[in-house]
Scaffold this motif. Structure first.
Motif, PDB file in Angstrom:
ATOM      1  N   LEU A 145       1.498  11.993  -9.660  1.00  0.00           N
ATOM      2  CA  LEU A 145       0.917  13.333  -9.178  1.00  0.00           C
ATOM      3  C   LEU A 145       1.871  14.501  -9.513  1.00  0.00           C
ATOM      4  O   LEU A 145       1.515  15.448 -10.401  1.00  0.00           O
ATOM      5  CB  LEU A 145       0.488  13.403  -7.984  1.00  0.00           C
ATOM      6  N   VAL A 146       3.165  14.483  -9.123  1.00  0.00           N
ATOM      7  CA  VAL A 146       4.038  15.621  -9.307  1.00  0.00           C
ATOM      8  C   VAL A 146       4.388  15.642 -10.871  1.00  0.00           C
ATOM      9  O   VAL A 146       4.428  16.564 -11.509  1.00  0.00           O
ATOM     10  CB  VAL A 146       5.389  15.113  -8.505  1.00  0.00           C
ATOM     11  N   VAL A 147       4.750  14.406 -11.670  1.00  0.00           N
ATOM     12  CA  VAL A 147       4.942  14.368 -13.041  1.00  0.00           C
ATOM     13  C   VAL A 147       3.856  15.154 -13.850  1.00  0.00           C
ATOM     14  O   VAL A 147       3.946  15.523 -14.775  1.00  0.00           O
ATOM     15  CB  VAL A 147       5.274  12.972 -13.535  1.00  0.00           C
ATOM     16  N   ALA A 148       2.440  14.212 -13.354  1.00  0.00           N
ATOM     17  CA  ALA A 148       1.287  14.739 -14.377  1.00  0.00           C
ATOM     18  C   ALA A 148       1.130  16.189 -14.262  1.00  0.00           C
ATOM     19  O   ALA A 148       0.656  17.063 -15.043  1.00  0.00           O
ATOM     20  CB  ALA A 148       0.214  14.066 -14.059  1.00  0.00           C
ATOM     21  N   THR A 149       1.320  16.776 -12.995  1.00  0.00           N
ATOM     22  CA  THR A 149       1.125  18.316 -12.520  1.00  0.00           C
ATOM     23  C   THR A 149       2.042  19.085 -13.346  1.00  0.00           C
ATOM     24  O   THR A 149       1.452  20.200 -14.071  1.00  0.00           O
ATOM     25  CB  THR A 149       1.312  18.433 -10.935  1.00  0.00           C
ATOM     26  N   ALA A 150       3.285  18.650 -13.376  1.00  0.00           N
ATOM     27  CA  ALA A 150       4.101  19.597 -14.222  1.00  0.00           C
ATOM     28  C   ALA A 150       3.904  19.388 -15.528  1.00  0.00           C
ATOM     29  O   ALA A 150       4.067  20.456 -16.506  1.00  0.00           O
ATOM     30  CB  ALA A 150       5.562  18.907 -13.928  1.00  0.00           C
TER      31      ALA A 150
ATOM     32  N   THR B  64      -5.003  12.046 -10.915  1.00  0.00           N
ATOM     33  CA  THR B  64      -3.982  12.594 -11.456  1.00  0.00           C
ATOM     34  C   THR B  64      -4.429  13.777 -12.512  1.00  0.00           C
ATOM     35  O   THR B  64      -4.959  13.359 -13.403  1.00  0.00           O
ATOM     36  CB  THR B  64      -3.344  11.280 -12.379  1.00  0.00           C
ATOM     37  N   PRO B  65      -3.617  14.846 -12.508  1.00  0.00           N
ATOM     38  CA  PRO B  65      -3.933  15.996 -13.481  1.00  0.00           C
ATOM     39  C   PRO B  65      -3.871  15.485 -15.093  1.00  0.00           C
ATOM     40  O   PRO B  65      -3.056  14.904 -14.946  1.00  0.00           O
ATOM     41  CB  PRO B  65      -2.685  16.991 -13.061  1.00  0.00           C
ATOM     42  N   GLY B  66      -4.624  16.089 -15.551  1.00  0.00           N
ATOM     43  CA  GLY B  66      -4.771  15.844 -17.007  1.00  0.00           C
ATOM     44  C   GLY B  66      -5.328  14.484 -17.408  1.00  0.00           C
ATOM     45  O   GLY B  66      -5.663  14.237 -18.528  1.00  0.00           O
ATOM     46  N   THR B  67      -5.894  13.599 -16.470  1.00  0.00           N
ATOM     47  CA  THR B  67      -6.766  12.461 -17.007  1.00  0.00           C
ATOM     48  C   THR B  67      -7.953  12.528 -16.092  1.00  0.00           C
ATOM     49  O   THR B  67      -7.943  13.050 -14.793  1.00  0.00           O
ATOM     50  CB  THR B  67      -5.736  11.331 -16.670  1.00  0.00           C
ATOM     51  N   LEU B  68      -9.029  11.597 -16.659  1.00  0.00           N
ATOM     52  CA  LEU B  68     -10.154  11.671 -15.782  1.00  0.00           C
ATOM     53  C   LEU B  68     -10.853  10.091 -16.157  1.00  0.00           C
ATOM     54  O   LEU B  68     -11.035  10.002 -17.497  1.00  0.00           O
ATOM     55  CB  LEU B  68     -11.221  12.909 -16.138  1.00  0.00           C
TER      56      LEU B  68
ATOM     57  N   ALA C  36       0.654  -1.125  -0.108  1.00  0.00           N
ATOM     58  CA  ALA C  36      -0.076  -0.059  -0.195  1.00  0.00           C
ATOM     59  C   ALA C  36       0.803   1.078  -0.038  1.00  0.00           C
ATOM     60  O   ALA C  36       0.492   2.435  -0.753  1.00  0.00           O
ATOM     61  CB  ALA C  36      -1.014  -0.047   1.248  1.00  0.00           C
ATOM     62  N   LEU C  37       2.100   1.196   0.786  1.00  0.00           N
ATOM     63  CA  LEU C  37       2.868   2.341   0.681  1.00  0.00           C
ATOM     64  C   LEU C  37       3.577   2.476  -0.633  1.00  0.00           C
ATOM     65  O   LEU C  37       3.566   3.800  -0.882  1.00  0.00           O
ATOM     66  CB  LEU C  37       3.993   2.024   1.907  1.00  0.00           C
ATOM     67  N   VAL C  38       3.945   1.268  -1.308  1.00  0.00           N
ATOM     68  CA  VAL C  38       4.494   1.451  -2.490  1.00  0.00           C
ATOM     69  C   VAL C  38       3.562   2.052  -3.622  1.00  0.00           C
ATOM     70  O   VAL C  38       3.800   3.155  -4.506  1.00  0.00           O
ATOM     71  CB  VAL C  38       5.047   0.104  -3.140  1.00  0.00           C
ATOM     72  N   TYR C  39       2.188   1.789  -3.333  1.00  0.00           N
ATOM     73  CA  TYR C  39       0.988   2.129  -4.360  1.00  0.00           C
ATOM     74  C   TYR C  39       1.036   3.775  -3.891  1.00  0.00           C
ATOM     75  O   TYR C  39       1.021   4.536  -5.095  1.00  0.00           O
ATOM     76  CB  TYR C  39      -0.276   1.616  -3.949  1.00  0.00           C
ATOM     77  N   LEU C  40       1.057   4.053  -2.780  1.00  0.00           N
ATOM     78  CA  LEU C  40       1.075   5.746  -2.462  1.00  0.00           C
ATOM     79  C   LEU C  40       2.290   6.330  -3.171  1.00  0.00           C
ATOM     80  O   LEU C  40       2.034   7.444  -3.452  1.00  0.00           O
ATOM     81  CB  LEU C  40       1.007   5.819  -1.005  1.00  0.00           C
ATOM     82  N   LEU C  41       3.341   5.709  -2.775  1.00  0.00           N
ATOM     83  CA  LEU C  41       4.452   6.653  -3.460  1.00  0.00           C
ATOM     84  C   LEU C  41       4.308   6.580  -4.828  1.00  0.00           C
ATOM     85  O   LEU C  41       4.802   7.594  -5.367  1.00  0.00           O
ATOM     86  CB  LEU C  41       5.766   5.846  -2.864  1.00  0.00           C
ATOM     87  N   ARG C  42       4.025   5.615  -5.632  1.00  0.00           N
ATOM     88  CA  ARG C  42       3.845   5.657  -7.099  1.00  0.00           C
ATOM     89  C   ARG C  42       2.785   6.835  -7.419  1.00  0.00           C
ATOM     90  O   ARG C  42       2.999   7.370  -8.443  1.00  0.00           O
ATOM     91  CB  ARG C  42       3.429   4.150  -7.564  1.00  0.00           C
TER      92      ARG C  42
END
Length: 178
Positions: free
Chosen positions: A68-73, A113-117, A57-63
């Motif tokens: 999130l950071v990559v998509a936001t940029a 995730t920004p840019g997707t829905l 679950a932690l690995v999922y959260l980190l992914r």
């Protein structure tokens, strides 16, 4: 009621955090709110088919946070593109499993995730329909593989056996019992 103690504790923590003040009054108010919520709207003890695992679950959260950071940029960069260069698209994404909780996790992760829905999720077929702000030409396979990677990570986090769904579908096609 003892089985619901972790739920009451979690509601108490959220209550105190929302008030922003750790005082006896807020602590008692949180406990009372938690007890009322548990009594009025009881949740099932453990959803069927889940064997949650903390490390996956932690690995999922980190992914998710990385995505999130990559998509936001990427979305911030696309804001400055001329509009005629954007290629919005709706893509059908077939997943491996049919577990409703897992499909919901993947669908919501994609939507956050920004840019997707995620426009639609069908647990019966294991398919998602995803709207993308911009889809590079020929990148459809990358989008599908990303969703399937999230599905594999989510399956480990929730303790869901993806192979069980596949075996059940395969057996049904050949007249076998799953």
């Amino acid at each position: 009621m003892l089985r619901r103690l972790p739920t009451v504790a979690w509601i108490t923590v959220v209550w105190v955090a929302l008030w922003g003040d750790l005082s006896w009054g807020n602590l008692v108010g949180g406990v009372l709110t938690g007890v009322v919520v548990v009594l009025v709207a009881p949740l099932p003890a453990e959803p069927a088919g889940y064997r949650p695992a903390p490390w996956p679950a932690l690995v999922y959260l980190l992914r998710f946070l990385r995505d999130l950071v990559v998509a936001t940029a990427e979305v911030a960069r696309q804001v400055f593109w001329p509009l005629d260069r954007l290629r919005p698209a709706v893509l059908e994404v077939p997943l491996t499993g049919r577990h409703p909780g897992l499909i919901s996790l993947v669908a919501n992760t994609i939507s956050l995730t920004p840019g997707t829905l995620t426009l639609e999720a069908d647990p019966g077929t294991g398919r998602l329909w995803v709207h993308l702000l911009h889809l590079e030409e020929g990148a459809e396979g990358d989008v599908v593989e990303h969703a399937r990677a999230l599905e594999r990570l989510g399956a480990r986090a929730l303790g869901v056996d993806l192979g069980a769904d596949h075996r059940a579908d395969h057996g049904a096609d050949h007249g076998e019992q799953p």
